[in-house]
Design an enzyme around this catalytic site. Structure first.
Site, short mmCIF file in Angstrom:
data_model
loop_
_atom_site.label_atom_id
_atom_site.label_comp_id
_atom_site.label_asym_id
_atom_site.label_seq_id
_atom_site.Cartn_x
_atom_site.Cartn_y
_atom_site.Cartn_z
N CYS A 1 0.86 -1.19 0.00
CA CYS A 1 0.00 0.00 0.00
C CYS A 1 0.89 1.24 0.00
CB CYS A 1 -0.89 -0.02 1.24
SG CYS A 1 -1.83 1.48 1.51
N SER B 1 0.88 3.70 1.85
CA SER B 1 1.29 4.15 3.19
C SER B 1 2.60 3.50 3.62
CB SER B 1 0.20 3.84 4.21
OG SER B 1 -0.95 4.56 3.86
N HIS C 1 5.10 5.62 2.17
CA HIS C 1 5.21 6.89 2.92
C HIS C 1 6.17 6.77 4.10
CE1 HIS C 1 2.45 9.01 0.52
NE2 HIS C 1 1.32 8.63 1.07
N HIS D 1 0.96 -3.82 6.03
CA HIS D 1 -0.25 -3.78 6.88
C HIS D 1 -1.47 -4.30 6.14
CE1 HIS D 1 -0.16 -0.06 4.60
NE2 HIS D 1 -1.47 0.02 4.76
N CYS E 1 -6.63 -3.43 4.06
CA CYS E 1 -6.41 -1.96 3.97
C CYS E 1 -7.11 -1.35 2.77
CB CYS E 1 -4.94 -1.56 3.96
SG CYS E 1 -4.83 0.24 3.83
N1 COD Z 1 -3.67 14.81 -8.93
C1 COD Z 1 -4.42 13.72 -9.26
N2 COD Z 1 -4.01 12.44 -9.04
C2 COD Z 1 -2.80 12.26 -8.48
C3 COD Z 1 -1.95 13.34 -8.14
C4 COD Z 1 -2.44 14.67 -8.40
N3 COD Z 1 -1.71 15.75 -8.11
N4 COD Z 1 -0.81 12.85 -7.61
C5 COD Z 1 -0.94 11.51 -7.63
N5 COD Z 1 -2.12 11.14 -8.14
C6 COD Z 1 -2.67 9.80 -8.34
C7 COD Z 1 -1.64 8.78 -8.80
O1 COD Z 1 -1.46 8.83 -10.21
C8 COD Z 1 -2.26 7.46 -8.34
O2 COD Z 1 -3.09 6.88 -9.32
C9 COD Z 1 -3.11 7.88 -7.13
O3 COD Z 1 -3.12 9.30 -7.09
C10 COD Z 1 -2.54 7.35 -5.81
O4 COD Z 1 -2.61 5.97 -5.83
P1 COD Z 1 -1.53 4.99 -5.13
O5 COD Z 1 -1.77 3.62 -5.72
O6 COD Z 1 -0.18 5.57 -5.26
O7 COD Z 1 -1.93 5.02 -3.59
P2 COD Z 1 -2.97 4.16 -2.73
O8 COD Z 1 -4.28 4.10 -3.44
O9 COD Z 1 -2.33 2.84 -2.35
O10 COD Z 1 -3.03 4.99 -1.34
C11 COD Z 1 -3.51 6.25 -1.32
C12 COD Z 1 -3.63 6.79 0.16
C13 COD Z 1 -4.31 8.10 0.03
C14 COD Z 1 -4.47 5.89 1.04
C15 COD Z 1 -2.25 6.86 0.85
O11 COD Z 1 -1.30 7.36 0.03
C16 COD Z 1 -2.32 7.72 2.12
O12 COD Z 1 -2.34 8.92 2.13
N6 COD Z 1 -2.32 7.00 3.27
C17 COD Z 1 -2.40 7.55 4.57
C18 COD Z 1 -3.78 7.47 5.07
C19 COD Z 1 -4.22 6.17 5.65
O13 COD Z 1 -5.37 5.87 5.76
N7 COD Z 1 -3.31 5.34 6.07
C20 COD Z 1 -3.66 4.13 6.73
C21 COD Z 1 -3.28 2.92 6.00
S1 COD Z 1 -3.38 3.11 4.31
ZN ZN Z 2 -2.78 1.04 3.59
#
Ligand code: COD
Ligand code: ZN
Ligand code: ZN
Length: 375
Positions: free
Chosen positions: A47, A49, A52, A68, A175
């Protein structure tokens, strides 16, 4: 040969330093103490996170075993454990449900007071660790640490699931899927016939799309800068997809024009301030609801004019889709087995655990939605 009652030596991916690849190491996994459960991991998803933590955006003590979003089988239990037994299929819960705190006793909210995501944490509930590598204690990560062949979690951070569940798929319920889907059906409470905008079409955002569709939304607009995500978003229920880079004006203005004043529900599944503000602004000022799912870098703050809320907008957020984890995860697994929602389109890559760094490269390059690692 039974491993119960013995320290287990096994493989784990250890993060020793920020911005460095994971190192596959032999670790020692201690016995589960009272009210703890040792799990043989079968699969784990990757994931954002986890990434991160690698970059320092989410601050956690190092060295650490991350991960996780896993699923596995109980290997042994500590004294006093009653809700799982050896041989049970289980999902570790990064948002625990102790069942006793004011949050667990309240029908609303799910951030159990034993929750550790917002503080550095890095240990079991008793303040110690069960992992050792090269003679050093290794930290746990948000009650789970699934990037290890064996892990130890507190009983409040694990739940038994249906024995028929395919672990290589339902691990996503640990998750990404639940975080996104629950944000739509549980947190926003998307209504039939409504219009939704989902910012970020990664594993979490696409699961939000699935949730909006399940709740009966009439229009679901996906927003992402990677057009490669649009086909899957449409397959899962997005009616339109837009790339902010294709427009000169801010994307909230585009969305307001597309929807005659603003969407009913918006979601931010990226973790950036600019897109959180855009998501807030694109929902209707009188009745729109905007849900924060992503978490931006810890050190920064967003300044917002309260006038944005005075006309009636709602701005809210939740972790793990607002689900009380022990109650909800087995039900979500049952719903998956009853084909109420798909998980397969979210799983773009399956790799052996040893290729974990390749899995993270796929995430950063935008080529994967979810990579599932198999042990
Ligand atoms: N504008 C539009 N889209 C964007 C931009 C932007 N400026 N930047 C990136 N993106 C797109 C990317 O192209 C991608 O498709 C998407 O955003 C992000 O997807 P992933 O696959 O990188 O990330 P995910 O889906 O695995 O996770 C996203 C979260 C928001 C959950 C994660 O990054 C986060 O902030 N986690 C902390 C919050 C949380 O709940 N944590 C607990 C466990 S996850
Ligand atoms: Zn997660
Ligand atoms: Zn609790």
């Amino acid at each position: 040969m039974s491993t119960a009652g013995k320290v287990i030596k096994c493989k784990a991916a250890v993060l020793w330093e920020l911005n460095k690849p994971f190192s596959i190491e032999e670790v020692e996994v201690a016995l589960p103490k009272a009210y703890e459960v040792r799990i043989k991991m079968v699969v784990t998803g990757i994931c954002h996170s986890d990434a991160h933590v690698v970059t320092g955006t989410l601050v956690k003590p190092l060295p650490v075993i991350l991960g996780h979003e896993g699923a596995g089988i109980v290997e042994s239990i500590g004294e006093g454990v009653t809700t799982v037994k050896p041989g049970d299929k289980v999902i570790p819960l990064f948002t625990p449900q102790c069942g006793k705190c004011v949050v667990c006793e309240n029908p609303e909210g799910n951030q159990c007071e034993k929750m550790k995501i917002s503080i550095p944490g890095g240990t079991m509930q008793d303040g110690t660790t069960r992992f050792t590598c090269r003679g050093k204690p290794i930290h746990h990560f948000i009650n789970t640490s699934t990037f290890s062949e064996y892990t130890v979690v507190d009983e409040i951070s694990v739940v038994k699931i249906d024995a028929a569940a395919p672990l290589e798929k339902v691990c996503l319920i640990g998750c990404g899927f639940s975080t996104g889907y629950g944000s739509a059906v549980n947190v926003a409470k998307v209504t039939p016939g409504s219009t939704c905008a989902v910012f970020g079409l990664g594993g979490v955002g696409l699961s939000t799309v699935i949730g909006c569709k399940a709740a009966g939304a009439a229009r679901i607009i996906g927003v992402d800068i990677n057009k490669g995500k649009f086909a899957t978003a449409k397959e899962l229920g997005a009616t339109e997809c837009i790339n902010p880079q294709d427009f000169k004006k801010p994307i909230h203005e585009v969305l307001k024009e597309m929807t005659g004043g603003g969407v009913d529900f918006s979601f931010e599944a990226i973790g950036r301030f600019d897109t959180e503000l855009e998501a807030l602004l694109c929902c209707h000022e009188a009745f729109g609801v905007s849900v924060v799912i992503g978490v931006p870098p810890a050190s920064q703050k967003l300044s917002v004019n309260p006038m944005l809320l005075l006309a009636g907008r709602t701005w809210k957020g939740a972790i793990f889709g607002g689900y009380k984890s022990k109650n909800s995860v087995p039900k979500l697994v049952a719903d998956f087995l009853a084909r109420k929602f798909p998980l397969d389109p979210l799983i773009t890559h399956v790799l052996p655990f040893e290729k974990i760094n390749e899995g993270f490269d796929l995430l950063h390059s935008g080529k994967s939605i979810r990579t599932v690692l198999t042990f």
